[in-house]
Write an enzyme that holds these catalytic residues in place. Structure first.
Site, PDB file in Angstrom:
ATOM      1  N   CYS A  46     -10.501  -2.729  -4.983  1.00 38.73           N
ATOM      2  CA  CYS A  46      -9.466  -3.685  -5.400  1.00 38.73           C
ATOM      3  C   CYS A  46     -10.062  -4.924  -6.055  1.00 38.73           C
ATOM      4  O   CYS A  46      -9.459  -5.495  -6.969  1.00 38.73           O
ATOM      5  CB  CYS A  46      -8.601  -4.080  -4.210  1.00 38.73           C
ATOM      6  SG  CYS A  46      -7.454  -2.776  -3.728  1.00 38.73           S
ATOM      7  N   CYS A  55     -10.537  -4.800  -0.590  1.00 40.26           N
ATOM      8  CA  CYS A  55     -11.652  -3.847  -0.543  1.00 40.26           C
ATOM      9  C   CYS A  55     -12.411  -3.898  -1.869  1.00 40.26           C
ATOM     10  O   CYS A  55     -11.966  -4.502  -2.850  1.00 40.26           O
ATOM     11  CB  CYS A  55     -11.131  -2.434  -0.259  1.00 40.26           C
ATOM     12  SG  CYS A  55     -10.402  -1.605  -1.693  1.00 40.26           S
ATOM     13  N   GLU A  78       0.298   5.209   0.686  1.00 39.80           N
ATOM     14  CA  GLU A  78      -0.644   6.217   1.181  1.00 39.80           C
ATOM     15  C   GLU A  78      -0.260   7.611   0.689  1.00 39.80           C
ATOM     16  O   GLU A  78       0.781   7.808   0.047  1.00 39.80           O
ATOM     17  CB  GLU A  78      -0.719   6.123   2.708  1.00 39.80           C
ATOM     18  CG  GLU A  78      -1.273   4.776   3.135  1.00 39.80           C
ATOM     19  CD  GLU A  78      -1.528   4.641   4.627  1.00 39.80           C
ATOM     20  OE1 GLU A  78      -1.042   5.476   5.414  1.00 39.80           O
ATOM     21  OE2 GLU A  78      -2.234   3.675   4.995  1.00 39.80           O
ATOM     22  N   GLU A  99      -3.149  -4.349  -3.341  1.00 35.84           N
ATOM     23  CA  GLU A  99      -3.631  -5.158  -4.468  1.00 35.84           C
ATOM     24  C   GLU A  99      -3.654  -4.327  -5.750  1.00 35.84           C
ATOM     25  O   GLU A  99      -3.304  -4.804  -6.831  1.00 35.84           O
ATOM     26  CB  GLU A  99      -5.041  -5.696  -4.192  1.00 35.84           C
ATOM     27  CG  GLU A  99      -5.143  -6.574  -2.961  1.00 35.84           C
ATOM     28  CD  GLU A  99      -5.527  -5.794  -1.699  1.00 35.84           C
ATOM     29  OE1 GLU A  99      -4.965  -4.706  -1.469  1.00 35.84           O
ATOM     30  OE2 GLU A  99      -6.374  -6.298  -0.953  1.00 35.84           O
ATOM     31  N   CYS A 136      -4.220   0.857  -2.360  1.00 40.63           N
ATOM     32  CA  CYS A 136      -4.094  -0.434  -1.682  1.00 40.63           C
ATOM     33  C   CYS A 136      -3.009  -1.288  -2.347  1.00 40.63           C
ATOM     34  O   CYS A 136      -2.689  -1.116  -3.535  1.00 40.63           O
ATOM     35  CB  CYS A 136      -5.403  -1.205  -1.745  1.00 40.63           C
ATOM     36  SG  CYS A 136      -6.734  -0.534  -0.750  1.00 40.63           S
ATOM     37  N   ASN A 180       0.831  -1.213   0.000  1.00 40.25           N
ATOM     38  CA  ASN A 180       0.000   0.000   0.000  1.00 40.25           C
ATOM     39  C   ASN A 180       0.861   1.256   0.000  1.00 40.25           C
ATOM     40  O   ASN A 180       1.922   1.313   0.622  1.00 40.25           O
ATOM     41  CB  ASN A 180      -1.016  -0.011   1.152  1.00 40.25           C
ATOM     42  CG  ASN A 180      -0.421  -0.269   2.519  1.00 40.25           C
ATOM     43  OD1 ASN A 180       0.579  -0.954   2.651  1.00 40.25           O
ATOM     44  ND2 ASN A 180      -1.039   0.282   3.547  1.00 40.25           N
TER      45      ASN A 180
HETATM   46  N1  THU Z   1      -5.358  -1.608   2.454  1.00 40.53           N
HETATM   47  C1  THU Z   1      -4.806  -2.370   1.469  1.00 40.53           C
HETATM   48  O1  THU Z   1      -3.705  -2.068   0.982  1.00 40.53           O
HETATM   49  N2  THU Z   1      -5.483  -3.470   1.043  1.00 40.53           N
HETATM   50  C2  THU Z   1      -6.655  -3.917   1.572  1.00 40.53           C
HETATM   51  O2  THU Z   1      -7.176  -4.923   1.133  1.00 40.53           O
HETATM   52  C3  THU Z   1      -7.273  -3.167   2.666  1.00 40.53           C
HETATM   53  C4  THU Z   1      -6.649  -1.879   3.042  1.00 40.53           C
HETATM   54  C5  THU Z   1      -4.607  -0.432   2.942  1.00 40.53           C
HETATM   55  C6  THU Z   1      -5.192   0.913   2.634  1.00 40.53           C
HETATM   56  C7  THU Z   1      -4.569   1.772   3.704  1.00 40.53           C
HETATM   57  O3  THU Z   1      -3.272   2.176   3.277  1.00 40.53           O
HETATM   58  C8  THU Z   1      -4.413   0.832   4.877  1.00 40.53           C
HETATM   59  O4  THU Z   1      -4.527  -0.487   4.350  1.00 40.53           O
HETATM   60  C9  THU Z   1      -5.442   1.015   5.965  1.00 40.53           C
HETATM   61  O5  THU Z   1      -6.725   0.980   5.447  1.00 40.53           O
END
Ligand code: THU
Length: 146
Positions: free
Chosen positions: A102, A99, A46, A57, A55, A44
């Site tokens: 994704c 999510c 941010e 994925e 994310c 991920n």
């Molecule tokens: N996140 C992912 O990278 N993949 C997921 O399937 C769920 C959430 C990340 C997004 C954010 O950077 C952190 O997890 C918290 O939500």
């Protein structure tokens, strides 16, 4: 070629060290397994404008498609948690399922190659296994436009 579950999960775990997650402090790693044995990972990423965060994925799918992949996706492993000293996610909670956004992003690559990848969601109590088609039934995809 079938994808080795343990190897794909290990790749996702290693990928989580690359997470840029200063806001949530939740490191996620995703690994895509292809029919030819290739593994492509993501973590991920941010953003100070929180809603623009990506994310793991989605990052993995973007990396795969930018490398020329247009199908062959047969398995996905995803996990997350607070980072250890090396940035590796320490998995403790509920199994991490992609999510909604994704799921749609994964579907694009899957549908291009006509596969229905298995999603291995890793949690503190083990691995939950579900087909992408079960996570995203009646998915809209490239076939609807062509
Ligand atoms: N996140 C992912 O990278 N993949 C997921 O399937 C769920 C959430 C990340 C997004 C954010 O950077 C952190 O997890 C918290 O939500």
């Amino acid at each position: 070629m079938s994808v080795d579950k343990r190897a794909l999960i290990a790749a996702a775990r290693a990928a989580s060290a690359g997470a840029y997650a200063p806001y949530s402090r939740f490191h996620v790693g995703a690994a895509l397994g292809f029919a030819d044995g290739t593994i492509i990972t993501g973590a991920n990423v941010e953003n100070a404008s929180y809603g623009l965060s990506l994310c793991a994925e989605t990052v993995a799918v973007a990396a795969a498609m930018a490398a020329g992949r247009r199908g062959g996706l047969v398995a996905v492993a995803v996990l997350g948690g607070a980072p250890d000293g090396n940035g590796i996610a320490q998995v403790t909670g509920a199994a991490l399922s992609p999510c909604g956004r994704c799921r749609q992003v994964l579907n694009e690559l899957a549908q291009l190659g006509g596969t229905d990848p298995v999603i291995w969601s890793v949690g503190g109590d083990g691995v939950v296994e579900m087909a992408l088609s079960a996570l995203l039934p009646m998915a809209f995809g490239p076939s609807h436009l062509g």
